[in-house]
Every structure is written in structure tokens, then in C-alpha cells.
Design an enzyme around this catalytic site. Structure first.
Site, PDB file in Angstrom:
ATOM      1  N   TYR A 161       0.825  -1.218   0.000  1.00  0.00           N
ATOM      2  CA  TYR A 161       0.000   0.000   0.000  1.00  0.00           C
ATOM      3  C   TYR A 161       0.856   1.264   0.000  1.00  0.00           C
ATOM      4  O   TYR A 161       0.625   2.187   0.781  1.00  0.00           O
ATOM      5  CB  TYR A 161      -0.958  -0.012   1.205  1.00  0.00           C
ATOM      6  CG  TYR A 161      -1.835  -1.233   1.242  1.00  0.00           C
ATOM      7  CD1 TYR A 161      -2.881  -1.379   0.349  1.00  0.00           C
ATOM      8  CD2 TYR A 161      -1.598  -2.258   2.150  1.00  0.00           C
ATOM      9  CE1 TYR A 161      -3.674  -2.521   0.365  1.00  0.00           C
ATOM     10  CE2 TYR A 161      -2.385  -3.408   2.166  1.00  0.00           C
ATOM     11  CZ  TYR A 161      -3.429  -3.519   1.267  1.00  0.00           C
ATOM     12  OH  TYR A 161      -4.209  -4.646   1.276  1.00  0.00           O
TER      13      TYR A 161
ATOM     14  N   TYR B  96     -13.254  -7.715   5.507  1.00  0.00           N
ATOM     15  CA  TYR B  96     -12.015  -7.795   4.740  1.00  0.00           C
ATOM     16  C   TYR B  96     -11.593  -9.264   4.687  1.00  0.00           C
ATOM     17  O   TYR B  96     -11.543  -9.943   5.718  1.00  0.00           O
ATOM     18  CB  TYR B  96     -10.901  -6.961   5.378  1.00  0.00           C
ATOM     19  CG  TYR B  96      -9.578  -7.120   4.670  1.00  0.00           C
ATOM     20  CD1 TYR B  96      -9.307  -6.415   3.501  1.00  0.00           C
ATOM     21  CD2 TYR B  96      -8.619  -8.006   5.140  1.00  0.00           C
ATOM     22  CE1 TYR B  96      -8.111  -6.588   2.822  1.00  0.00           C
ATOM     23  CE2 TYR B  96      -7.417  -8.185   4.471  1.00  0.00           C
ATOM     24  CZ  TYR B  96      -7.170  -7.470   3.314  1.00  0.00           C
ATOM     25  OH  TYR B  96      -5.992  -7.657   2.652  1.00  0.00           O
TER      26      TYR B  96
ATOM     27  N   LYS C  40      -2.246 -16.632   9.100  1.00  0.00           N
ATOM     28  CA  LYS C  40      -1.520 -15.728   9.996  1.00  0.00           C
ATOM     29  C   LYS C  40      -0.744 -16.461  11.080  1.00  0.00           C
ATOM     30  O   LYS C  40       0.351 -16.938  10.860  1.00  0.00           O
ATOM     31  CB  LYS C  40      -2.467 -14.674  10.580  1.00  0.00           C
ATOM     32  CG  LYS C  40      -2.876 -13.614   9.558  1.00  0.00           C
ATOM     33  CD  LYS C  40      -3.467 -12.403  10.222  1.00  0.00           C
ATOM     34  CE  LYS C  40      -3.924 -11.356   9.220  1.00  0.00           C
ATOM     35  NZ  LYS C  40      -2.806 -10.724   8.502  1.00  0.00           N
TER      36      LYS C  40
ATOM     37  N   ASP D  40     -14.122 -16.946   8.208  1.00  0.00           N
ATOM     38  CA  ASP D  40     -12.754 -16.498   7.947  1.00  0.00           C
ATOM     39  C   ASP D  40     -12.097 -16.182   9.294  1.00  0.00           C
ATOM     40  O   ASP D  40     -12.260 -15.103   9.839  1.00  0.00           O
ATOM     41  CB  ASP D  40     -12.794 -15.266   7.036  1.00  0.00           C
ATOM     42  CG  ASP D  40     -11.413 -14.675   6.769  1.00  0.00           C
ATOM     43  OD1 ASP D  40     -10.438 -15.125   7.402  1.00  0.00           O
ATOM     44  OD2 ASP D  40     -11.310 -13.751   5.945  1.00  0.00           O
TER      45      ASP D  40
END
Length: 429
Positions: free
Chosen positions: A19, A147, A277, A248
Site C-alpha cells: 500500500y 475484509y 496468519k 474467515d
């Protein structure tokens, strides 16, 4: 090895960080080493890490047991293709995941990253309905403020208006969306919040393969903590309208919310579960998508005769070995007491931020602490101020948040929170 000015100039001119603009890149801070809960910069500065490397390094850095797992596995084999072959680290990892995850999730697809785990879940859901002769079910229903990753399919499930992927709206799949729940985790439950979910499923269930959501905590979409009753209600609606439920848990899995998996707060099991993660304790990329026997066997009995996905580095032995060590290390520790203690320390330490002008809300759940501001932060100003003060956080939007490693002590949390409040007070003044 210390980086030279030439190295940093090359980084600025040639390396694209997440980003970041290549025309006017944000500053980066060279790291020499990381140990425990501390990051050691090239210039000799030491930062207390409040991010656990984007929420993954739950045991901290350079852990001797995780290091040894990698060393031992390297001596056997670093990688072997998973097509037609198998190996002990993958079998051991799958056994761990089947035993630990919510009931019924006993088929394990070990893949590359969190985003890929979501892509796999999408394909599982769509291929399941194709195998049942309902090929019209090719769209998913997601929550606003959600997200699910940066790959193309996962992007289509992120909030289409306030999310990071609005730019790609015309190029990605068009999914169904409903408003995110507003009842807070610790607040009163308002059942009417399920009305839009129910009406959408009622009208469009013949087109919908699955509902996907982040259970209890909407992460990068706003660090919002919602009421477990909403999750229970969605599970019931999915059952009523025969739609699959994908959870998720890439950010919430392995203890982050105070339960081993966030679905446990609502005592529900999804049809498909995504993990990533902290699966490897933040050491390397690895993810897994789990599903039920019924879904796996239905897909396998369909026209293709198999599930149509197979990453080159699927079930990489090094990654599986360190994931096993990380899971075993977590289970041997009193992780739940540690996370509960972290919640209390975060709540106490961040409480002074509530009185700051420009702060909208302070909220904590498990090992997650969030300060939500009235206006978006200016990262070019705030990030260097945090680093100068000796802490590492990565704010985004209106959020200054922390997800520290589980091993962080009370004194270290006090330092992290007090410094954050002080820097914010100066920034907002």
C-alpha cells in the site's frame, strides 16, 4: 548486517512495499533483528512490537523451539510436491487442526496464505453446489466492513464502498452484501439486525453458494467487535435456506479473541473454515481451509471427480513443521489466561485515551486493543512519532490498534499503551 545509504536508496527506488506509492513512498525503518517482543533497528533503536507482524507472531520473534523445528525439518527436506506424495509434518498438522477446530471440520486443505485460503473456500462452495446440480449458485453473501484478502476473488468479498478495493469494482465478481452487525460484543443484542441477512437469503438463496464472514471481529475493515448472537443467527439462517457458512478466522484463530477460535464465542461450527496468519507463529506463510465430510465427498462425487485446486507449495514441509511446533507451544502454555490478562492490561492501559479530543471510542477484546479516532490518521506524521517514542504500531484509517504477541508482560503492555496514549495526545493536540 547494517544497511548502507545505497541499500536504502535502492529500496526506495525499486522495492514496492504494501500500500505504498512508488512516486512518493512512505518511510521505511531498516530492521537488523527481532527477539521476543522487540524489533531492533539498524540505527540501534529498539521498538516494542505491538503488531506481532500483522497479528501472526503470537510467540514473539526468534523463538528457540520454532527455530529448531525449522532446522530439524531442513535436514530432512525443505520441500516436496504434495501431488501424489505426503509427509509426516502435513499429516501431523492436519491431525492438530481436525482435533482443535469446531466440530465436523475433518477435511483439511493446506495452502499458501490467508487470501488463498479464502479463494479455496470460495471454490469449494461453488464446486459443491455444481456437484449437487445447482450450478446457478456462484455468488457469495458477505458483510459490509469486512475484509478477506487482496487476491482477486477475496477482493470481491471485501466492502465494495469503504474497503481497500473499490478501484477494482468493475473488474471483480459482483457479490451480495448486507450491513454489518451493530450490536457490540459486550452490549445488548438487537435481533432485528438479522433482518437484512434473512431477506437477502430468502430472495437470492438460489444464487448464493455461501455466506462468508469474520466471526466476532471484523479485522482490517474496521476492528469491529460484534455480538455472538449475530453469528448464531447467521448460522441458523444458513441452515434454513440451505446456504453454506464460511468462517474467515485468519486473523482470529489460535486464541486472539480469548477463545481458540472466535466461532466458539457463539458455539457454532461453520461449513468451511479459513485459517492463516498465526498458524506458523508468524514464521512463514501457510494457511488451511477446512470443511466437512459431506461437502468434501459431494465435491469428489461431482463431474470433475476432485477438488480443482493445487498450489505448487501446498503443505510445504518447513511451514508444516513450524506450524506444528507453534500449535504445540500454544497448547502447552496457559494461553487463555495469558490472553485474558492481556485484555485486562490493554483495557487499563488504553483507558486514558478515552478523554483525548478526537477519540471516538476505545475498545478491547482478547489480545486486541483499538483506539478509534474521529478522523483518519496521517501516517507520514504519526508513524515516525510512534517509532521515535520506541513502539511499533501500524495505524490505518481512523484506527490506532494493537495486537501484541501473547508473551508480552504486564510492564511491557503498560509501556506500549502509555506511550501510545502520549503520542496520540501530542498528535491530536
Amino acid at each position: 548486517m547494517q544497511l548502507s545509504a545505497t541499500d536504502l536508496a535502492f529500496d526506495r527506488d525499486h522495492i514496492w512495499h504494501p500500500y505504498t506509492s512508488m512516486l512518493n513512498p512512505a518511510p521505511v525503518f531498516p530492521v537488523r533483528a527481532a527477539e521476543g517482543v522487540r524489533i531492533y533497528l539498524d540505527n540501534g533503536q529498539v521498538l516494542l512490537d505491538g503488531m506481532a507482524s500483522w497479528w501472526a507472531a503470537v510467540h514473539g520473534y526468534n523463538h528457540p523451539r520454532l527455530n529448531q523445528a525449522l532446522i530439524d525439518q531442513t535436514h530432512a527436506m525443505s520441500h516436496i510436491m504434495f501431488g501424489g506424495l505426503t509427509h509426516a509434518p502435513a499429516i501431523r498438522l492436519a491431525r492438530h487442526l481436525v482435533e482443535l477446530t469446531p466440530a465436523g471440520l475433518d477435511k483439511v486443505f493446506i495452502c499458501d496464505s490467508g487470501s488463498v485460503a479464502v479463494e479455496v473456500a470460495m471454490k469449494m462452495a461453488i464446486q459443491y453446489w455444481q456437484a449437487r446440480g445447482q450450478g446457478s449458485r456462484q455468488r457469495l453473501l458477505a458483510l459490509r466492513n469486512g475484509y478477506h484478502g487482496d487476491t482477486t476473488g477475496a477482493m470481491s468479498l471485501c466492502d465494495p464502498e469503504t474497503g481497500m478495493h473499490e478501484l477494482f469494482r468493475g473488474a471483480i465478481l459482483e457479490q451480495f452484501f448486507v450491513a454489518a452487525p451493530q450490536s457490540s460484543f459486550h452490549g445488548e443484542w438487537h435481533p432485528e439486525e438479522l433482518a437484512e441477512m434473512e431477506s437477502t437469503l430468502q430472495q437470492h438463496h438460489q444464487q448464493i453458494a455461501a455466506v462468508i464472514l469474520e466471526p466476532i471481529v471484523q479485522g482490517a475493515g474496521g476492528m469491529r467487535f460484534y455480538h455472538p448472537a449475530y453469528l448464531q443467527g447467521v448460522r441458523a439462517l444458513c441452515d434454513r435456506y440451505e446456504v453454506l457458512l464460511i468462517a474467515d478466522e485468519i486473523a482470529t484463530g489460535f486464541g486472539r479473541t480469548g477463545k481458540l477460535f472466535a466461532c466458539e464465542h457463539a458455539e457454532i461450527s461453520p461449513d468451511i473454515l479459513c485459517l492463516g496468519k498465526s498458524l506458523t507463529g508468524g514464521y512463514m506463510t501457510l494457511a488451511a481451509t477446512l470443511t466437512t465430510k459431506a461437502i468434501a465427498e459431494t465435491i469428489s462425487a461431482g463431474g470433475a471427480g476432485c477438488f480443482m485446486h493445487g498450489p505448487t507449495f501446498m503443505a510445504n514441509p518447513l511451514a508444516c513443521a513450524v506450524a506444528n511446533a507453534s500449535i504445540e507451544l500454544l497448547l502447552e502454555s496457559d494461553w487463555q489466561q495469558k490472553v485474558n490478562a492481556l485484555q485486562g492490561w490493554l483495557e487499563s492501559g488504553l483507558a486514558p485515551a478515552r478523554s483525548l479530543h478526537g477519540v471516538r471510542e476505545v475498545r478491547c477484546l482478547g489480545a486486541i486493543g483499538v483506539i478509534e479516532l474521529e478522523h483518519p490518521v496521517d501516517m507520514r506524521i504519526l508513524q515516525p512519532q510512534l517509532v521515535e517514542a520506541g513502539i511499533w504500531l501500524r495505524p490505518f484509517g481512523r484506527l490506532v490498534y494493537m495486537m501484541p504477541p501473547f508473551i508480552m508482560s504486564q510492564n511491557e503492555v503498560a509501556q506500549l499503551t502509555a506511550t501510545t496514549c502520549q503520542v496520540l495526545a501530542d498528535y491530536l493536540n
